[in-house]
Design an enzyme around this catalytic site. Structure first.
Site, PDB file in Angstrom:
ATOM      1  N   ASP A  98       0.719  -1.364  -0.090  1.00  0.00           N
ATOM      2  CA  ASP A  98       0.006  -0.617  -0.075  1.00  0.00           C
ATOM      3  C   ASP A  98       1.078   1.278   0.164  1.00  0.00           C
ATOM      4  O   ASP A  98       1.688   0.992   0.600  1.00  0.00           O
ATOM      5  CB  ASP A  98      -0.608  -0.099   1.495  1.00  0.00           C
ATOM      6  CG  ASP A  98      -2.534   0.688   0.791  1.00  0.00           C
ATOM      7  OD1 ASP A  98      -2.811   1.430   0.065  1.00  0.00           O
ATOM      8  OD2 ASP A  98      -2.714  -0.269   1.240  1.00  0.00           O
ATOM      9  N   ASP A 194      -2.809   4.274  -1.852  1.00  0.00           N
ATOM     10  CA  ASP A 194      -4.005   4.980  -1.425  1.00  0.00           C
ATOM     11  C   ASP A 194      -4.518   6.381  -1.783  1.00  0.00           C
ATOM     12  O   ASP A 194      -3.732   7.670  -1.774  1.00  0.00           O
ATOM     13  CB  ASP A 194      -3.793   5.571  -0.362  1.00  0.00           C
ATOM     14  CG  ASP A 194      -4.279   5.514   1.058  1.00  0.00           C
ATOM     15  OD1 ASP A 194      -5.437   4.773   1.156  1.00  0.00           O
ATOM     16  OD2 ASP A 194      -3.995   6.314   1.643  1.00  0.00           O
ATOM     17  N   GLU A 236      -7.026   3.784  -5.381  1.00  0.00           N
ATOM     18  CA  GLU A 236      -7.250   4.394  -5.099  1.00  0.00           C
ATOM     19  C   GLU A 236      -8.463   5.290  -5.430  1.00  0.00           C
ATOM     20  O   GLU A 236      -7.483   6.291  -5.050  1.00  0.00           O
ATOM     21  CB  GLU A 236      -7.471   3.734  -3.430  1.00  0.00           C
ATOM     22  CG  GLU A 236      -9.000   3.981  -3.230  1.00  0.00           C
ATOM     23  CD  GLU A 236      -8.926   4.331  -1.534  1.00  0.00           C
ATOM     24  OE1 GLU A 236      -9.753   3.952  -0.597  1.00  0.00           O
ATOM     25  OE2 GLU A 236      -8.077   4.995  -1.204  1.00  0.00           O
ATOM     26  N   HIS A 308     -11.062  -2.972   3.791  1.00  0.00           N
ATOM     27  CA  HIS A 308     -10.612  -2.391   4.748  1.00  0.00           C
ATOM     28  C   HIS A 308     -11.983  -1.432   5.548  1.00  0.00           C
ATOM     29  O   HIS A 308     -12.634  -0.518   6.474  1.00  0.00           O
ATOM     30  CB  HIS A 308      -9.417  -2.602   5.421  1.00  0.00           C
ATOM     31  CG  HIS A 308      -9.027  -1.296   4.917  1.00  0.00           C
ATOM     32  ND1 HIS A 308      -8.836  -1.429   3.324  1.00  0.00           N
ATOM     33  CD2 HIS A 308      -8.884  -0.023   5.102  1.00  0.00           C
ATOM     34  CE1 HIS A 308      -7.977   0.276   3.045  1.00  0.00           C
ATOM     35  NE2 HIS A 308      -8.098   0.710   3.708  1.00  0.00           N
ATOM     36  N   ASP A 309     -12.180  -0.824   4.432  1.00  0.00           N
ATOM     37  CA  ASP A 309     -13.089   0.350   4.547  1.00  0.00           C
ATOM     38  C   ASP A 309     -14.471   0.299   4.540  1.00  0.00           C
ATOM     39  O   ASP A 309     -15.297   0.794   4.631  1.00  0.00           O
ATOM     40  CB  ASP A 309     -12.584   2.071   3.295  1.00  0.00           C
ATOM     41  CG  ASP A 309     -11.067   2.098   3.485  1.00  0.00           C
ATOM     42  OD1 ASP A 309     -11.166   2.632   4.696  1.00  0.00           O
ATOM     43  OD2 ASP A 309     -10.511   2.177   2.597  1.00  0.00           O
TER      44      ASP A 309
END
Ligand code: GLC
Ligand code: CA
Length: 532
Positions: A98, A194, A236, A308-309
């Site tokens: 990430d 990210d 993302e 994870h969000d």
């Protein structure tokens, strides 16, 4: 041109804090991950996406980095990281990390320097103003915080401990590219970037996502780091339009993008993620259809419902009553499409969301902030908790449920966040052994995707567009023709299949015989090959 490997790959996201603890401190770690690689191999995974393991004060669970080139001690050492890369590669697994470069932690040396005085040489690595402008942070509250020492406000789109970097500073960009190249030289296979849609922002003109500098900076990043390397990149991009996502992947600046057009469909439009409404399946199908059509033979999609969000998808769009059936159904309609499949840890055994009885059990900074904000706005405890139960990011962050032993086999110590009490029933050991388990179904589905090119290459045609309960589509590629069916209904349904020569490829209920006129049970899913 040969097919890029990542078009046929299955990506599995590991949230390290909650995957596997190896030393009893209650926190998942790198050694723990290494011990579970065979499990992933068995599932048919090709690539691991590791959420951040860099040094961090963990204000946002590692998405606040204080040193990009060290591993946080809670996860292990740099040697453990090198080990993970090595062992993963030996097993034929790739690994992407990430990359969080829209912001750093406030404990990053750059920010510590920058805030020390207005004329510090790192000052311009961040974004400062004498007076705040009306921009809100994603986690609630203002995006500007006053810094007492240097007497200006700094900009942060997430928590106030995550100051945004100023990408307009050339020296900063060079620094970032060095970091990226250092990791790539160490042998990792790419990055998940990210909130990378934010790096081109122009704060003065209120252009945040998809700002005026996004393309030039992505291009520079590509030219300096990604070009000529056999890696995969996924950006993302929550604020980006589908058209932009296509353009960026078509140009190859990024291999694929996480876009979010399909994600907010259980929210009241324009009111943010906490204002709930039931999912409108017709909308949902429409969004995916647009994506499939736009990307076909042009850009490339990433296929995800969970991360994870996001809350656990079985609790969100499936059914707890028909847990296994609906978990398999959701996988069928999602992974039957064109794009690279993403699995979020635990999704493959049908893990569910969590309802903690006390706010003290929650850990997520966003959840804690929103609780206070909604409380101050005068909402009732009941309605706040209803939103938190549905949407809190902690839904997907409870420890992985490995087996029936204490703390679900996640840790010998006290887990940093409580285990979902349903682990006695829902756990990997149990599910993997069950020939009708979710795991086996995922495995079969991924094997099928790899066998038939139609899944990677085929076109997409939605059927029964207006049906509120059925997600049905056809795909064609050369002589391959498949029909994908998923029912979101919690009741029996009739369907008509006007085809000759149907053969079943996969189904979540083998008692159901495929024929032109059929009754399908709740949450039924299957893929049928048409014409032999
Ligand atoms: C991304 C991450 C999320 C994080 C945020 C800020 O959306 O997925 O977990 O809080 O960026 O880094
Ligand atoms: Ca540990």
């Amino acid at each position: 041109m040969a097919l890029k490997w990542w078009k046929k790959a299955v990506v599995y996201q590991i949230y390290p804090l909650s995957f596997q603890d190896s030393n009893g401190d209650g926190i998942g770690d790198l050694k723990g991950i290494i011990s579970r690689l065979d499990y992933l191999k068995n599932l048919g995974v090709d690539v691991i996406w590791l959420s951040p393991v860099y040094q961090s004060p963990m204000d946002d669970n590692g998405y606040d980095i204080s040193d990009y080139l060290s591993i946080d001690p809670i996860f292990g050492t740099m040697d453990d990281m090198k080990d993970l890369i090595k062992v993963a590669h030996e097993k034929g697994l790739k690994l992407i990390m990430d990359l969080v470069v829209n912001h750093t932690s406030d404990e990053h040396i750059w920010f510590k320097e920058a805030r020390s005085s207005q004329d510090n040489r790192y000052r311009d690595y961040y974004i400062w103003k004498d007076e705040p402008t009306p921009i809100g942070s994603v986690f609630g509250g203002p995006a500007w915080t006053y810094d007492e020492t240097s007497k200006q406000y700094y900009f942060h789109l997430f928590s106030k401990r995550q100051p945004d970097l100023n990408w307009k500073n050339k020296e900063l960009r060079q620094h970032i590219y060095q970091i990226v190249n250092t990791w790539l030289d160490m042998g990792i296979d790419g990055f998940r970037l990210d909130v990378i849609d934010l790096i081109g922002k122009d704060v003065d003109r209120f252009q945040l996502s998809d700002g005026p500098y996004l393309y030039p900076f992505l291009q520079e990043l590509y030219d300096t780091c990604f070009k000529d390397r056999d890696i995969m990149t996924v950006g993302e991009m929550p604020g980006l339009s589908i058209e932009r996502a296509r353009d960026i992947t078509e140009k190859g600046l990024l291999d694929m993008v996480f876009q979010f057009a399909h994600v907010g469909l259980d929210e009241m439009p324009g009111q943010g993620k906490w204002a709930l409404k039931p999912l409108d399946l017709v909308e949902f199908k429409k969004v995916f259809t647009r994506l499939q059509h736009l990307m076909y033979q042009k850009g490339w999609n990433s296929l995800f419902l969970s991360n994870h969000d996001q809350p656990r998808v079985v609790s969100r769009y499936g059914s707890l009553e028909y847990r296994k059936e609906s978990a398999k159904m959701l996988a069928t309609v999602l992974y039957g499409m064109q794009g690279t499949p993403y699995v979020y840890q635990g999704e493959e055994i049908g893990m569910t969301g969590i309802r903690f009885s006390s706010m003290d059990q929650y850990r997520d900074i966003e959840t804690k902030q929103i609780y206070q904000i909604l409380k101050n706005e005068g909402l009732t405890e009941e309605s706040i908790m209803a939103s938190i139960y549905a949407k809190s990011r902690d839904n997907s962050r409870t420890p992985f449920q490995w087996d029936q032993t204490k703390h679900a086999g996640f840790t010998q110590g006290n887990p940093w966040i409580d285990v979902n009490p349903n682990y006695l029933e829902i756990n990997a050991q149990h599910d993997v052994q069950d020939s009708h388990g979710v795991f086996q179904y995922y495995k079969d589905l991924f094997a099928l995707r790899k066998k038939l090119d139609v899944f990677t290459e085929g076109d997409f045609r939605l059927l029964h567009q207006e049906d509120q309960e059925l997600f049905m589509y056809e795909r064609h590629h050369e002589d391959q023709h498949v029909l994908v069916i998923g029912s979101f209904a919690n009741r029996e349904r009739n369907i008509t299949l006007p085809y000759q020569n149907m053969s079943l490829l996969i189904s979540n209920d083998h008692a159901v015989e495929i024929k032109p006129e059929m009754k399908i049970p709740p949450y039924f899913a299957c893929i049928i090959r048409i014409g032999g």
